[in-house]
Motif scaffolding. Sequence first.
Motif, PDB file in Angstrom:
ATOM      1  N   MET A 228       0.850  -1.196   0.000  1.00 27.92           N
ATOM      2  CA  MET A 228       0.000   0.000   0.000  1.00 27.92           C
ATOM      3  C   MET A 228       0.884   1.244   0.000  1.00 27.92           C
ATOM      4  SD  MET A 228      -3.038  -1.291   0.102  1.00 27.92           S
ATOM      5  CE  MET A 228      -3.945   0.219   0.403  1.00 27.92           C
ATOM      6  N   GLY A 229       0.523   2.217  -0.817  1.00 25.89           N
ATOM      7  CA  GLY A 229       1.383   3.386  -0.891  1.00 25.89           C
ATOM      8  C   GLY A 229       0.664   4.654  -1.251  1.00 25.89           C
ATOM      9  N   TRP A 230       1.436   5.715  -1.326  1.00 23.06           N
ATOM     10  CA  TRP A 230       0.953   7.036  -1.713  1.00 23.06           C
ATOM     11  C   TRP A 230       1.854   7.608  -2.799  1.00 23.06           C
ATOM     12  CZ3 TRP A 230      -3.532   9.048   0.155  1.00 23.06           C
ATOM     13  CH2 TRP A 230      -4.076   8.448   1.297  1.00 23.06           C
ATOM     14  N   TYR A 231       1.206   8.208  -3.781  1.00 27.24           N
ATOM     15  CA  TYR A 231       1.869   8.961  -4.820  1.00 27.24           C
ATOM     16  C   TYR A 231       1.255  10.355  -4.834  1.00 27.24           C
ATOM     17  CZ  TYR A 231       3.996   4.721  -6.775  1.00 27.24           C
ATOM     18  OH  TYR A 231       4.737   3.581  -6.957  1.00 27.24           O
TER      19      TYR A 231
ATOM     20  N   VAL B 140      -4.751   2.563   5.566  1.00 28.61           N
ATOM     21  CA  VAL B 140      -3.369   3.011   5.537  1.00 28.61           C
ATOM     22  C   VAL B 140      -3.361   4.520   5.741  1.00 28.61           C
ATOM     23  CG1 VAL B 140      -1.301   3.251   4.124  1.00 28.61           C
ATOM     24  CG2 VAL B 140      -2.626   1.148   4.037  1.00 28.61           C
ATOM     25  N   TYR B 141      -2.419   4.991   6.535  1.00 25.26           N
ATOM     26  CA  TYR B 141      -2.333   6.409   6.860  1.00 25.26           C
ATOM     27  C   TYR B 141      -1.022   6.998   6.352  1.00 25.26           C
ATOM     28  CZ  TYR B 141      -5.942   4.992  10.161  1.00 25.26           C
ATOM     29  OH  TYR B 141      -7.081   4.490  10.727  1.00 25.26           O
TER      30      TYR B 141
ATOM     31  N   TYR C 163      -2.532  10.427  -4.186  1.00 25.34           N
ATOM     32  CA  TYR C 163      -3.273   9.239  -4.600  1.00 25.34           C
ATOM     33  C   TYR C 163      -2.830   8.037  -3.780  1.00 25.34           C
ATOM     34  CZ  TYR C 163      -4.487  11.903  -8.797  1.00 25.34           C
ATOM     35  OH  TYR C 163      -4.959  12.851  -9.668  1.00 25.34           O
ATOM     36  N   CYS C 164      -3.798   7.303  -3.288  1.00 20.79           N
ATOM     37  CA  CYS C 164      -3.511   6.027  -2.654  1.00 20.79           C
ATOM     38  C   CYS C 164      -3.294   4.979  -3.737  1.00 20.79           C
ATOM     39  CB  CYS C 164      -4.671   5.633  -1.752  1.00 20.79           C
ATOM     40  SG  CYS C 164      -4.417   4.095  -0.829  1.00 20.79           S
ATOM     41  N   ASN C 165      -2.381   4.068  -3.486  1.00 22.87           N
ATOM     42  CA  ASN C 165      -2.016   3.045  -4.471  1.00 22.87           C
ATOM     43  C   ASN C 165      -1.894   1.702  -3.770  1.00 22.87           C
ATOM     44  OD1 ASN C 165       0.653   1.485  -5.363  1.00 22.87           O
ATOM     45  ND2 ASN C 165      -0.271   2.348  -7.204  1.00 22.87           N
ATOM     46  N   ALA C 166      -2.350   0.657  -4.449  1.00 19.28           N
ATOM     47  CA  ALA C 166      -2.175  -0.709  -3.961  1.00 19.28           C
ATOM     48  C   ALA C 166      -1.599  -1.527  -5.101  1.00 19.28           C
ATOM     49  CB  ALA C 166      -3.497  -1.291  -3.494  1.00 19.28           C
TER      50      ALA C 166
ATOM     51  N   HIS D   1      -4.116  -0.837  -8.122  1.00 25.67           N
ATOM     52  CA  HIS D   1      -5.343  -0.074  -7.908  1.00 25.67           C
ATOM     53  C   HIS D   1      -4.982   1.337  -7.482  1.00 25.67           C
ATOM     54  CE1 HIS D   1      -7.854  -3.733  -8.005  1.00 25.67           C
ATOM     55  NE2 HIS D   1      -6.865  -4.296  -7.344  1.00 25.67           N
ATOM     56  N   TRP D   2      -5.828   2.291  -7.865  1.00 27.33           N
ATOM     57  CA  TRP D   2      -5.622   3.682  -7.494  1.00 27.33           C
ATOM     58  C   TRP D   2      -6.891   4.239  -6.847  1.00 27.33           C
ATOM     59  CZ3 TRP D   2      -0.972   6.025  -7.847  1.00 27.33           C
ATOM     60  CH2 TRP D   2      -0.021   5.489  -8.714  1.00 27.33           C
ATOM     61  N   GLY D   3      -6.681   5.131  -5.908  1.00 23.35           N
ATOM     62  CA  GLY D   3      -7.796   5.887  -5.370  1.00 23.35           C
ATOM     63  C   GLY D   3      -8.099   7.077  -6.252  1.00 23.35           C
TER      64      GLY D   3
END
Length: 116
Positions: A34-37, A79-80, A95-98, A105-107
């Motif tokens: 899980m990540g953030w861009y 995820v924070y 953007y949240c990323n999985a 997947h993207w938020g």
Amino acid sequence: QGQLVESGGGLVEPGGSLRLSCAASQSIFSSYVMGWYRQAPGKQREFVAHITPLNTPEYADSVKRRFTISRDNAGNTTVYLQMNNLKPEDTAVYYCNAALGVRVHWGQGTQVTVSS
């Protein structure tokens, strides 16, 4: 669609803090990295941070020691991204990323604006 839902963006002054949240489905949360861009106007989307299912984090150099990524393993599948000492150059859509292999997947994105 809609498997990642972000919240927590907004307007903050330089030096301030914000916490972003990304709620995921259980199947994604338990297996994916899980990540953030983020993407600033006129720039390409760039990596900010990610965390593995075993809670190993990684950060972009530009946010190290200011941002902290964490997983809520107590059943909330969230995820924070805690962002401290924010700078104007942190202004972007986050953007949240999985990711799991080729499955990504993207938020929908949440706006963060750092300005006085």
